[in-house]
Design an enzyme around this catalytic site. Structure first.
Site, PDB file in Angstrom:
ATOM      1  N   ASP A 126      78.460  51.327  46.091  1.00 55.00           N
ATOM      2  CA  ASP A 126      77.135  52.371  45.880  1.00 55.00           C
ATOM      3  C   ASP A 126      77.669  53.915  45.518  1.00 55.00           C
ATOM      4  OD1 ASP A 126      74.646  52.941  45.712  1.00 55.00           O
ATOM      5  OD2 ASP A 126      74.329  53.558  47.911  1.00 55.00           O
TER       6      ASP A 126
ATOM      7  N   LYS B 259      71.827  48.819  48.968  1.00 59.78           N
ATOM      8  CA  LYS B 259      70.824  49.838  49.789  1.00 59.78           C
ATOM      9  C   LYS B 259      69.955  49.337  50.667  1.00 59.78           C
ATOM     10  CE  LYS B 259      71.360  53.258  45.652  1.00 59.78           C
ATOM     11  NZ  LYS B 259      71.885  54.217  46.687  1.00 59.78           N
TER      12      LYS B 259
ATOM     13  N   ARG C 185      80.225  58.448  40.264  1.00 60.14           N
ATOM     14  CA  ARG C 185      81.546  59.095  39.886  1.00 60.14           C
ATOM     15  C   ARG C 185      82.387  58.242  39.055  1.00 60.14           C
ATOM     16  NH1 ARG C 185      82.514  59.616  46.113  1.00 60.14           N
ATOM     17  NH2 ARG C 185      80.239  59.486  45.767  1.00 60.14           N
TER      18      ARG C 185
ATOM     19  N   GLU D 270      78.954  54.646  42.882  1.00 65.81           N
ATOM     20  CA  GLU D 270      79.330  54.001  41.392  1.00 65.81           C
ATOM     21  C   GLU D 270      79.132  55.399  40.144  1.00 65.81           C
ATOM     22  OE1 GLU D 270      75.260  55.070  41.063  1.00 65.81           O
ATOM     23  OE2 GLU D 270      76.276  53.981  42.683  1.00 65.81           O
TER      24      GLU D 270
ATOM     25  N   LYS E 217      75.241  61.456  34.420  1.00 67.27           N
ATOM     26  CA  LYS E 217      74.983  60.200  34.997  1.00 67.27           C
ATOM     27  C   LYS E 217      73.622  59.434  34.476  1.00 67.27           C
ATOM     28  CE  LYS E 217      74.496  58.103  39.657  1.00 67.27           C
ATOM     29  NZ  LYS E 217      74.565  58.316  41.011  1.00 67.27           N
TER      30      LYS E 217
ATOM     31  N   ASP F  27      67.985  57.527  39.705  1.00 66.85           N
ATOM     32  CA  ASP F  27      69.263  57.706  39.485  1.00 66.85           C
ATOM     33  C   ASP F  27      69.696  58.062  37.906  1.00 66.85           C
ATOM     34  OD1 ASP F  27      71.333  57.890  41.158  1.00 66.85           O
ATOM     35  OD2 ASP F  27      72.201  56.033  41.029  1.00 66.85           O
TER      36      ASP F  27
END
Length: 476
Positions: free
Chosen positions: A325, A255, A329, A327, A243, A266
Site C-alpha cells: 500500500d 485497505k 512512491r 505504492e 501520482k 488516489d
C-alpha cells in the site's frame, strides 16, 4: 466513457450590462448599491468574508457577496458560493459586476465563479431528476480587466477539468483510458503534445516500480507525458510529475473496506498535472513545461506484487517491498528518475496523495512540502501563497534516511513504518532525484479532496495544486 472536459459555462466581457436572470455584486462592510444598502439596513448583510445574501432587484436575483478584507482568497471563495447557490436555482444567465475591483480580484472572482459552477453529473441515470445546473450558463462580466477575465476563466476551467477526471470512477477511469483523455487534451491545444508508454515499453525501459505496482491488475500501467513547448527551444523545462493511481485497493496489503471507494481520488496528484497542462496551453504560457502522469491500478490479483519482493527501479536503486500500500512512491520514483534524466529540467515538482501521515500532521486543507533546494522551495511556496493553496514545508534528514535502510537484501525499503511516515516517504523519493536538480515534493493527501463542504468547494475533489503550478510556471 462519459468524461466531460470542461465546465458548462460561456464567459464574455461586456461594456453594457445585459438583462440577466441574476446579478452578482461584491461589497465590503461599508458602501454599495442601494439594494446592498437596503440589505445592510435590514441586517441581512454585513460584508463579512464568505457571506452571501440573496434578494430581488430589477426583476433579477441579486446575490451580494461579502468581501471581508478584500483579499483575493475571499473574493474567490465568495464568488464560488454565489455560483453554487445560483446554479441550484437553475438560472441561465448571470452578470458579475466587477467594475470596482482590481485586476487580481477580477481574476479571483471569475476563477471562483467557474469553480463554483462545477457539477459532476456524468453518471446521472435517466430516472434521476434533471439537474438545473447541467445547462450551459452564460456569464457576462462588467470590467475593464479583460486579460484577468481570460486568466480566471482558464484557471477555473483547468481546475474543474482536473476535478471532473478525478471524479470518474475506477470502472471507467484506468491507466489506458486516462491516456486517451490526455491525448484528447493535447489534440485540442496547439503546442501541446502527448506520448504514452505502455507496459511493453515500460519493461524495455526497466521501469520496475510502476510495473510492480500495476502487475496485479488486468489493466496495465501507463506513463503519460505531456509537453508544452511555450519557451525557447533550448530552454530547460519545468518538470511536474503526478501520482496517478486510478484505483488503490492497497494490493496484498489491502485497505479496510470502509471508505475504500474514495480511493478513486488516489490519482489526484496526476489530475493536478493534467489541469496544469490544460491551463498553460490555454493561456499560451511562455515557458517549456513537461507533465508526467505515472498511472497504475493497485490490485490484489494473482500476479500482484508481494511484501518481501525486491524490485529494481529505473535508476538502478533496489527496493524491498514491506507494504504494497506504499505504492505511490514506487510509481513516482521511476517517473522522476526518467523525467529528470530525459529533460534535465530547471526544477522538478511531484504531487501525490501519498501518506495519511501528512493529513495527521497538517490536517485536511494543507499540503506538506519537502525539498532539496531552499530557493526552489521558496519559489513553490510563493506560488502557493499567491494562489491561496496552503503549503507547509517539512524536513528531510539523515534520521529518515536511516529508517529506510531496514533491509539487508536491498538498498532501501519502501515503507519503514508509522513514525514520520510522510517524511520517510519524501526521503524515499529523493533517491530518484539526480544531484543538482532542484526538487519539491508536495504531499496533497489532505487537500486533494474534501469530506465536507467548504466555501470554495463542495464535498469531493478540489483540483488542489493547479493554481500553484500555473503560477510557478508563469513566474519562470
Amino acid at each position: 466513457m462519459p468524461v466531460s472536459t470542461s465546465t458548462a459555462v460561456n464567459v464574455s466581457v461586456v461594456s453594457k450590462a445585459p438583462k440577466t436572470d441574476a446579478v452578482v455584486e461584491f461589497a465590503n462592510e461599508q458602501g454599495g448599491s442601494p439594494a446592498v444598502e437596503a440589505l445592510r439596513g435590514a441586517k441581512l448583510f454585513a460584508g463579512k468574508p464568505n457571506e452571501l445574501a440573496l434578494t430581488v432587484a430589477d426583476d433579477a436575483t441579486l446575490a451580494v457577496v461579502g468581501l471581508g478584507d478584500g483579499s483575493v482568497k475571499h473574493v474567490r471563495s465568495g464568488s464560488a458560493l454565489a455560483a453554487r447557490r445560483l446554479r441550484k436555482q437553475g438560472v441561465a444567465s448571470v452578470l458579475l459586476r466587477l467594475e470596482e475591483t482590481d485586476e487580481a480580484q477580477v481574476e479571483a472572482a471569475v476563477a471562483g465563479f467557474v469553480i463554483g459552477c462545477f457539477n459532476f453529473t456524468d453518471y446521472r441515470g435517466t430516472a434521476a431528476k434533471p439537474d438545473n445546473g447541467a445547462k450551459k450558463l452564460k456569464i457576462a462580466i462588467a470590467t475593464r480587466h479583460k486579460a484577468a477575465v481570460k486568466r480566471g476563466e482558464a484557471i477555473g476551467l483547468a481546475q474543474n477539468f482536473a476535478r471532473n477526471v478525478a471524479s470518474t470512477p475506477g470502472n471507467d477511469l484506468y491507466p489506458d483510458s486516462l491516456a486517451k483523455i490526455a491525448r484528447k487534451l493535447a489534440n485540442q491545444h496547439k503546442g501541446l503534445t502527448c506520448k504514452v508508454m505502455d507496459e511493453k515499453k515500460l519493461a524495455e525501459m526497466k521501469m520496475g516500480g510502476i510495473l510492480a505496482v500495476g502487475q496485479g491488475s488486468a489493466r496495465k500501467p501507463r506513463m503519460i507525458v505531456l509537453e508544452h513547448k511555450g519557451g525557447k527551444k533550448n530552454e530547460k523545462p519545468l518538470l511536474v510529475v503526478g501520482k496517478s493511481i486510478t484505483f488503490d485497493t492497497g494490493g496484498i496489503s489491502i485497505k479496510p473496506a470502509a471508505n475504500m471507494g474514495a480511493m478513486i481520488y488516489d490519482k489526484c496528484g496526476g489530475m493536478a498535472v493534467l489541469g496544469l497542462m490544460h491551463a498553460v496551453a490555454a493561456l499560451g504560457v511562455k515557458r517549456n513545461v513537461v507533465g508526467i502522469l505515472s498511472a497504475a491500478e493497485n490490485m490484489p490479483g494473482d500476479n500482484a506484487y508481494r511484501p518481501g519482493d525486491i524490485i529494481t527501479m529505473y535508476n538502478g536503486i533496489t527496493v524491498e517491498v514491506t507494504n504494497t500500500d506504499a505504492e505511490g512512491r514506487l510509481v513516482l520514483g521511476d517517473a522522476i528518475a526518467w523525467g529528470c534524466k530525459t529533460y534535465k529540467p530547471s526544477g522538478c515538482v511531484d504531487l501525490a496523495t501519498l501518506t495519511g501521515g501528512c493529513v495527521v500532521a497538517l490536517g485536511e486543507q494543507r499540503a506538506g512540502s519537502w525539498s532539496n533546494d531552499d530557493d526552489f522551495a521558496a519559489d513553490v511556496q510563493s506560488a502557493a501563497d499567491a494562489t491561496d493553496e496552503p503549503v507547509w514545508r517539512m524536513p528531510l534528514g539523515e534520521d529518515f534516511a536511516e529508517q529506510l535502510r531496514g533491509s539487508v537484501s536491498a538498498d532501501v525499503v519502501n515503507s519503514p513504518g508509522r513514525w514520520g511516515s510522510a517524511c520517510t516517504a519524501a526521503q524515499f523519493l529523493q533517491h530518484f532525484v539526480p544531484d543538482g536538480t532542484p526538487w519539491v515534493h508536495l504531499d496533497i493527501a489532505g487537500p486533494a479532496e474534501t469530506p465536507r463542504d467548504l466555501p470554495l468547494y463542495p464535498k469531493g475533489p478540489t483540483g488542489f495544486g493547479v493554481r500553484t503550478l500555473v503560477k510557478l510556471a508563469e513566474n519562470g
